[in-house]
Design a protein around this motif. Structure first.
Motif, short mmCIF file in Angstrom:
data_model
loop_
_atom_site.label_atom_id
_atom_site.label_comp_id
_atom_site.label_asym_id
_atom_site.label_seq_id
_atom_site.Cartn_x
_atom_site.Cartn_y
_atom_site.Cartn_z
N THR A 1 0.72 -1.23 -0.19
CA THR A 1 -0.19 -0.11 0.12
C THR A 1 0.93 1.39 -0.17
OG1 THR A 1 -1.68 -1.28 1.09
CG2 THR A 1 -1.88 1.24 1.10
N MET A 2 1.84 1.15 0.77
CA MET A 2 2.94 2.62 0.77
C MET A 2 3.41 2.83 -0.36
SD MET A 2 4.43 1.69 4.50
CE MET A 2 5.63 3.16 4.22
N PHE A 3 4.18 1.64 -1.27
CA PHE A 3 4.76 1.65 -2.50
C PHE A 3 3.95 1.22 -3.68
CE2 PHE A 3 7.59 1.29 1.04
CZ PHE A 3 8.44 2.41 1.00
N SER A 4 2.74 1.44 -3.65
CA SER A 4 1.57 1.21 -4.52
C SER A 4 1.98 1.14 -6.00
CB SER A 4 0.31 1.96 -4.51
OG SER A 4 -0.63 1.43 -5.30
N SER A 5 2.24 -0.03 -6.72
CA SER A 5 2.63 -0.04 -8.20
C SER A 5 2.03 -1.18 -8.79
CB SER A 5 4.07 -0.27 -7.93
OG SER A 5 4.71 -1.43 -7.22
N VAL A 6 2.26 -1.37 -10.12
CA VAL A 6 1.61 -2.27 -10.74
C VAL A 6 2.62 -3.18 -11.65
CG1 VAL A 6 -0.59 -0.76 -11.45
CG2 VAL A 6 1.56 -0.80 -12.91
N GLY A 7 3.81 -3.18 -12.00
CA GLY A 7 4.72 -4.01 -12.20
C GLY A 7 4.66 -3.67 -13.93
N PRO A 8 5.84 -3.94 -14.63
CA PRO A 8 6.11 -3.71 -15.78
C PRO A 8 5.05 -4.00 -16.92
CG PRO A 8 7.82 -4.71 -14.82
CD PRO A 8 6.85 -4.80 -13.93
N VAL A 9 4.37 -5.16 -16.61
CA VAL A 9 3.34 -5.57 -17.36
C VAL A 9 2.13 -4.46 -17.53
CG1 VAL A 9 1.87 -6.76 -15.75
CG2 VAL A 9 1.69 -7.47 -18.15
N PHE A 10 1.91 -3.75 -16.53
CA PHE A 10 0.88 -2.49 -16.75
C PHE A 10 1.42 -1.14 -17.00
CE2 PHE A 10 -1.25 -6.02 -14.05
CZ PHE A 10 -1.68 -6.75 -14.83
N TYR A 11 2.79 -1.32 -17.05
CA TYR A 11 3.33 0.13 -17.24
C TYR A 11 2.60 1.13 -18.34
CZ TYR A 11 7.42 3.31 -16.63
OH TYR A 11 8.45 4.11 -16.54
N ALA A 12 2.55 0.61 -19.34
CA ALA A 12 2.08 1.24 -20.70
C ALA A 12 0.48 1.38 -20.32
CB ALA A 12 2.29 0.41 -21.90
N PRO A 13 -0.22 0.40 -19.87
CA PRO A 13 -1.63 0.63 -19.66
C PRO A 13 -1.74 1.64 -18.66
CG PRO A 13 -1.52 -1.84 -19.78
CD PRO A 13 0.01 -1.04 -19.82
N LEU A 14 -1.03 1.80 -17.70
CA LEU A 14 -1.24 2.96 -16.59
C LEU A 14 -0.91 4.25 -17.18
CD1 LEU A 14 -1.85 2.95 -13.75
CD2 LEU A 14 0.73 2.93 -13.09
N GLY A 15 -0.16 4.08 -18.58
CA GLY A 15 -0.04 5.48 -19.14
C GLY A 15 1.31 6.02 -19.13
N LEU A 16 2.16 5.16 -18.68
CA LEU A 16 3.90 5.58 -18.27
C LEU A 16 4.51 5.53 -19.36
CD1 LEU A 16 3.94 4.07 -14.75
CD2 LEU A 16 3.39 6.31 -15.23
N GLY A 17 4.19 4.96 -20.42
CA GLY A 17 4.88 4.84 -21.76
C GLY A 17 5.10 3.39 -22.08
N GLY B 1 -7.09 -7.28 -7.80
CA GLY B 1 -6.00 -7.08 -7.13
C GLY B 1 -4.73 -7.23 -7.76
N ILE B 2 -4.24 -6.01 -7.81
CA ILE B 2 -2.77 -5.43 -8.66
C ILE B 2 -1.90 -5.11 -7.71
CG2 ILE B 2 -1.77 -4.44 -10.42
CD1 ILE B 2 -4.30 -4.36 -12.10
N SER B 3 -0.92 -5.47 -7.46
CA SER B 3 0.14 -5.03 -6.51
C SER B 3 1.59 -5.41 -6.87
CB SER B 3 -0.13 -5.30 -5.00
OG SER B 3 1.04 -4.98 -4.16
N ALA B 4 2.50 -4.73 -7.26
CA ALA B 4 3.88 -5.31 -7.57
C ALA B 4 4.82 -5.38 -6.63
CB ALA B 4 4.25 -4.56 -8.97
N PHE B 5 4.97 -4.41 -5.66
CA PHE B 5 6.14 -4.26 -4.66
C PHE B 5 5.70 -4.50 -3.33
CE2 PHE B 5 8.60 -2.04 -1.90
CZ PHE B 5 9.98 -2.04 -2.15
N PRO B 6 6.43 -5.17 -2.60
CA PRO B 6 7.28 -6.36 -3.09
C PRO B 6 6.52 -7.30 -3.61
CG PRO B 6 6.99 -6.59 -0.62
CD PRO B 6 6.21 -5.50 -0.97
N SER B 7 7.53 -8.38 -4.23
CA SER B 7 7.02 -9.48 -4.89
C SER B 7 6.56 -10.56 -3.75
CB SER B 7 7.78 -10.03 -5.76
OG SER B 7 7.47 -11.33 -6.29
N MET B 8 5.42 -10.99 -3.71
CA MET B 8 4.84 -11.84 -2.63
C MET B 8 5.20 -13.48 -3.21
SD MET B 8 4.44 -10.07 -0.28
CE MET B 8 4.22 -11.12 0.94
N HIS B 9 5.35 -13.54 -4.50
CA HIS B 9 5.79 -14.58 -5.13
C HIS B 9 7.14 -14.95 -4.56
CE1 HIS B 9 2.44 -15.23 -7.63
NE2 HIS B 9 2.77 -16.29 -8.33
N VAL B 10 7.92 -13.98 -4.71
CA VAL B 10 9.47 -14.38 -4.41
C VAL B 10 9.54 -14.38 -2.94
CG1 VAL B 10 11.85 -13.13 -4.22
CG2 VAL B 10 10.20 -13.11 -6.38
#
Length: 352
Positions: free
Chosen positions: A216-232, A272-281
């Protein structure tokens, strides 16, 4: 009759005492979830019973079959009793009639089902609590840490082949089965109880600190959603490569990614989208640490799996490398904290 009830009460009381840290942490997380939902004006509903139904209806029968086969193989290779069938029946009977084992395991599964239902609810409302804003920072951190290159470009010569990506995808998807299996085993185990306690407490800490608070503090979506989020289109070459590879082998991470973004964009059930940190890892590293408390070989094998999950997280576009790096340190810190809380093993391979 009174004696039987007294014994039953004693078993329950002892189980509550043994699992007090898990119960306390889950209850605290539960209360926090209810408060957050109330603050956001969202109707709160815990779906723990749905999770338990799924567990007992599908996964647990598979787990029991695996454990039965494993026990039979150990019996035939190492114990070699004169009457194998009778020995196996007696072994199963001893497990089934072990009230402490059943009470510990049942209590733990209920607590973790409550916990994950709350965790999932909080994950879905992360953008409402703190809109996604950290992706460019994490992408730039990756760039700076790896000599001016996105990490996937460095890994592409070794892991970019369609078959390699399919293998990594298999590990990433298969993670959930191994996660549930080892949680199930740890819930009911009667060997190395100190390691059990440390693992389960660390498990709740990792998912709470990493998957709820830091996410929640470092809310992010990850590379896969970088473009859909409008970041390039910085990561579009990676996604195009994955889509091309999926024409040769199944890479169902792409399907899940589409479901997640559609859910986020249109308010569908899977959101539910959340990239940081990786809970898989993070959770894979935790499984590896716990596996070392059994045998060195088990620890090495699960560590190899955790390494595959890390590379999969990057190569499948789910995470920045820094998501994984932080996850490793978070997990090791949570293991140390849980060991201090429970008086359990503090190092790899330690026996409680």
């Amino acid at each position: 009759m009174m004696t039987v009830m007294t014994r039953a009460d004693g078993v329950v009381a002892q189980a509550l005492l043994r699992n007090r840290w898990i119960i306390g942490l889950v209850m605290l997380h539960w209360a926090a979830t209810a408060l957050v939902m109330e603050g956001l004006g969202i109707a709160y509903d815990n779906h723990a019973m749905d999770s338990l139904t799924m567990l007992f209806g599908t996964l647990i029968p598979a787990f029991l079959f695996i454990l039965l086969v494993w026990r039979a193989v150990c019996m035939l290779l190492y114990l070699r009793p004169a009457k194998p069938i009778a020995w196996l029946v007696a072994d199963i009977r001893a497990v089934v009639l072990d009230r402490e084992r059943l009470m510990d395991g049942g209590l733990t599964l209920v607590m973790l089902s409550i916990f994950f239902s709350n965790f999932s609810g909080l994950k879905e409302v992360i953008p409402q609590m703190n809109p996604f804003a950290w992706d460019q920072t994490f992408a730039d951190m990756d760039w700076a840490l790896h000599g001016g290159a996105d990490v996937w470009t460095l890994l592409m010569p070794v892991m970019g082949a369609p078959l390699a990506l399919a293998v990594l995808n298999g590990a990433y998807v298969g993670w959930i089965f191994l996660l549930y299996f080892m949680v199930f085993v740890s819930s009911f185990t009667r060997s190395n109880l100190q390691a059990r306690q440390t693992f389960l407490v660390a498990f709740v800490l990792v998912w709470t600190l990493g998957g709820t608070i830091m996410a929640t503090m470092f809310s992010s979506v990850g590379p896969v959603f970088y473009a859909p989020l409008g970041l390039g289109d910085r990561f579009e070459p990676l996604m195009q490569h994955l889509r091309a590879a999926s024409e040769h082998y199944v890479i169902n991470s792409l399907t899940v990614q589409t479901m997640l973004w559609d859910g986020y964009a249109a308010g569908k059930p899977v959101a539910g989208i959340s990239a940081f940190p990786s809970m898989h890892v993070a959770s894979s590293v935790l499984l590896a640490v716990y596996a070392f408390s059994y045998t060195r070989l088990a620890g090495i094998l699960v560590s190899i799996f955790a390494t595959m999950v890390f590379f999969a997280a990057v190569m499948l576009g789910w995470h920045y490398a820094v998501d994984g790096y932080v996850s490793v340190f978070l997990t090791l810190g949570c293991w140390k904290l849980a060991a201090w809380m429970t008086g359990g093993p503090r190092a790899f391979g330690a026996r409680g």
